[in-house]
Design a protein around this motif. Structure first.
Motif, PDB file in Angstrom:
ATOM      1  N   LYS A 241      18.932 -60.746  22.886  1.00 40.99           N
ATOM      2  CA  LYS A 241      18.385 -59.670  22.495  1.00 40.99           C
ATOM      3  C   LYS A 241      19.195 -58.295  22.369  1.00 40.99           C
ATOM      4  O   LYS A 241      19.869 -58.314  23.219  1.00 40.99           O
ATOM      5  CB  LYS A 241      17.029 -59.335  23.170  1.00 40.99           C
ATOM      6  N   GLY A 242      19.164 -57.703  21.256  1.00 45.50           N
ATOM      7  CA  GLY A 242      20.124 -56.413  21.054  1.00 45.50           C
ATOM      8  C   GLY A 242      21.321 -56.779  20.658  1.00 45.50           C
ATOM      9  O   GLY A 242      22.117 -55.676  20.145  1.00 45.50           O
ATOM     10  N   GLU A 243      21.885 -57.952  20.305  1.00 44.13           N
ATOM     11  CA  GLU A 243      23.381 -58.329  19.873  1.00 44.13           C
ATOM     12  C   GLU A 243      23.208 -57.980  18.393  1.00 44.13           C
ATOM     13  O   GLU A 243      22.075 -58.339  17.932  1.00 44.13           O
ATOM     14  CB  GLU A 243      23.793 -59.800  20.103  1.00 44.13           C
ATOM     15  N   ARG A 244      24.156 -58.031  17.558  1.00 45.87           N
ATOM     16  CA  ARG A 244      24.388 -57.515  16.242  1.00 45.87           C
ATOM     17  C   ARG A 244      25.067 -58.916  15.576  1.00 45.87           C
ATOM     18  O   ARG A 244      25.932 -59.696  16.333  1.00 45.87           O
ATOM     19  CB  ARG A 244      25.012 -56.335  15.701  1.00 45.87           C
ATOM     20  N   VAL A 245      24.949 -59.152  14.426  1.00 42.06           N
ATOM     21  CA  VAL A 245      25.347 -60.329  13.685  1.00 42.06           C
ATOM     22  C   VAL A 245      26.111 -59.810  12.509  1.00 42.06           C
ATOM     23  O   VAL A 245      25.364 -59.053  11.609  1.00 42.06           O
ATOM     24  CB  VAL A 245      24.328 -61.330  13.249  1.00 42.06           C
ATOM     25  N   GLY A 246      27.302 -60.270  12.166  1.00 40.38           N
ATOM     26  CA  GLY A 246      28.007 -60.057  10.860  1.00 40.38           C
ATOM     27  C   GLY A 246      28.422 -58.602  10.724  1.00 40.38           C
ATOM     28  O   GLY A 246      28.535 -57.721  11.469  1.00 40.38           O
ATOM     29  N   ARG A 250      24.672 -55.438  10.563  1.00 42.24           N
ATOM     30  CA  ARG A 250      23.577 -55.111   9.838  1.00 42.24           C
ATOM     31  C   ARG A 250      22.037 -55.597  10.606  1.00 42.24           C
ATOM     32  O   ARG A 250      21.261 -55.113  10.573  1.00 42.24           O
ATOM     33  CB  ARG A 250      23.549 -55.662   8.322  1.00 42.24           C
ATOM     34  N   ALA A 251      22.463 -56.940  10.893  1.00 43.24           N
ATOM     35  CA  ALA A 251      21.200 -57.640  11.633  1.00 43.24           C
ATOM     36  C   ALA A 251      21.308 -57.549  12.913  1.00 43.24           C
ATOM     37  O   ALA A 251      22.346 -57.638  13.744  1.00 43.24           O
ATOM     38  CB  ALA A 251      21.301 -58.972  11.195  1.00 43.24           C
ATOM     39  N   ILE A 252      20.088 -56.933  13.606  1.00 44.72           N
ATOM     40  CA  ILE A 252      20.189 -56.675  15.129  1.00 44.72           C
ATOM     41  C   ILE A 252      18.973 -57.722  15.652  1.00 44.72           C
ATOM     42  O   ILE A 252      17.919 -57.698  15.359  1.00 44.72           O
ATOM     43  CB  ILE A 252      19.682 -55.199  15.411  1.00 44.72           C
ATOM     44  N   VAL A 300      22.713 -67.410   9.579  1.00 40.87           N
ATOM     45  CA  VAL A 300      21.337 -67.837   9.337  1.00 40.87           C
ATOM     46  C   VAL A 300      20.570 -67.879  10.628  1.00 40.87           C
ATOM     47  O   VAL A 300      21.092 -68.520  11.532  1.00 40.87           O
ATOM     48  CB  VAL A 300      21.289 -69.179   8.528  1.00 40.87           C
ATOM     49  N   ASP A 301      19.292 -67.480  10.732  1.00 43.89           N
ATOM     50  CA  ASP A 301      18.456 -67.428  12.002  1.00 43.89           C
ATOM     51  C   ASP A 301      18.067 -68.687  11.917  1.00 43.89           C
ATOM     52  O   ASP A 301      17.062 -69.293  11.295  1.00 43.89           O
ATOM     53  CB  ASP A 301      17.401 -66.296  11.904  1.00 43.89           C
ATOM     54  N   VAL A 302      18.421 -69.564  13.186  1.00 45.54           N
ATOM     55  CA  VAL A 302      17.931 -71.094  13.111  1.00 45.54           C
ATOM     56  C   VAL A 302      17.032 -71.311  14.398  1.00 45.54           C
ATOM     57  O   VAL A 302      17.021 -72.438  14.881  1.00 45.54           O
ATOM     58  CB  VAL A 302      18.924 -72.184  12.869  1.00 45.54           C
TER      59      VAL A 302
END
Ligand SMILES: *Cc1c(COP(=O)(O)O)cnc(C)c1O
Length: 351
Positions: A241-246, A250-252, A300-302
């Motif tokens: 929780k709280g980490e960002r992706v890419g 943009r995605a938190i 992608v969120d899996v």
């Protein structure tokens, strides 16, 4: 040596099924033109023509180079839908036995100067305001040069997908009024896919269908997407929780998550503007894009998938996940996805 790659699978049986389904909409005298401009909307012109030739009455293209490829395979009618732009192009069109659109005075001068009046489709502007003669200008030409000629009267709709749009009514009215002022034997064509599906009473003598063949028409579930764009999962990781992706973060993550990284990016033709939440499919389950698309990879969120491991295929669109889905969710159109896939994606033809 084996290596992984993204794949574009083209299922020609679906193309045939879509054509047969659309043909049930036509009146008995209407001919079916398959529009295969832009490499058959990305489905490979030779592949498509070889497989559908028995089912169609002709082909619509924009470039002479496209017409040449078809002529090697088929003897059916081929229409240059944007016409010819020089004497040289007219001569090439005659050589290949093509029909040609005439949409403005420059094009009309070319055929008049060559005294060539065979296989012409006279295009009228009924409201699209892109190509085509204004009605009065057309009537002047008709009364001077065309009153004793055979040709096809054509126009193009601006909003055929919208059954309630007033613009369709206006365009049909102008087209029908004009056709009453000319020889009643003159054949007519106004319908693209949206018109065939929404206004089947206006299929007249020729319909010109593109997107419905390929399955990008979204208002009827009987029409299926013929392309599958897929690429393998190359990494799966857990994030907190709280980490960002890419890129640009943009995605938190609002919770602990599982993220799959897919071997496909904007250099394969997936638009960089794809939004978080866009649906993809892994092992027949829906997963959602999470993070900005990069050049060669997409995340992608899996988290909620029962199973997802390295090597599993991620489908971006397929017969089960219509291309209109990813298009609508990103304010784009199916046509754009189909014609954007790059050459490094491996093409697989399924017959
Ligand atoms: C591209 C095109 C079509 C096909 O339209 P779809 O919406 O793909 O069915 C028909 N007519 C003309 C003139 C076109 O340029």
């Amino acid at each position: 040596m084996t290596t992984i790659n993204s794949e574009l699978i083209i299922d020609t049986n679906i193309l045939k099924e879509n054509i047969s389904y659309m043909k049930t909409q036509l009146n008995e005298k209407s001919n079916f033109m398959a529009v295969i401009k832009s490499d058959a909307y990305g489905h490979n012109i030779e592949n498509v023509v070889t497989n559908i030739d028995d089912l169609v009455d002709g082909y619509g293209v924009v470039r002479i180079s496209e017409a040449k490829k078809i002529r090697k395979i088929s003897n059916k009618k081929i229409l240059l839908m944007q016409g010819i732009y020089s004497d040289d192009e007219l001569h090439k069109a005659i050589e290949l036995n093509l029909d040609t659109v005439i949409h403005n005075k420059d094009q009309f001068s070319i055929i008049k100067n060559n005294n060539y009046f065979d296989g012409l489709w006279l295009k009228i502007n009924t409201g699209m305001n892109r190509l085509g003669f204004e009605i009065d200008d057309f009537l002047n030409l008709y009364n001077k040069y065309l009153y004793d000629k055979k040709f096809i009267l054509m126009s193009h709709l601006a909003a055929s997908n919208d059954i309630n749009s007033l613009s369709n009514k206006n365009q049909f009215k102008l087209f029908d009024n004009l056709s009453k002022k000319i020889n009643k034997d003159i054949k007519k064509s106004i319908a693209n896919t949206g018109c065939v599906m929404n206004f089947p009473s206006h299929t007249y003598d020729w319909v010109r269908c593109g997107i419905g063949i390929y399955g990008g028409y979204f208002q009827d579930k009987n029409i299926k997407t013929a392309m599958t764009l897929r690429s393998p999962v190359v990494n799966v990781r857990n994030i907190k929780k709280g980490e960002r992706v890419g890129y640009d973060g943009r995605a938190i993550a609002k919770k602990n998550m599982k993220i799959a990284t897919i071997y496909l990016g904007y250099a394969d033709g997936l638009p960089v503007a794809i939004q978080d939440g866009t649906e993809v499919m892994i092992n027949d389950q829906i997963a959602k894009v999470f993070g900005r698309v990069s050049m060669d990879l997409t995340t992608v969120d899996v988290t909620n998938l029962i199973d997802c491991t390295e090597g599993d295929w991620c489908n971006f669109f397929s017969p089960k996940l219509p291309v209109s889905n990813i298009a609508k969710n990103n304010d784009l159109i199916s046509y754009y996805f189909m014609t954007s896939i790059k050459s490094r994606v491996k093409k697989v033809y399924k017959n």
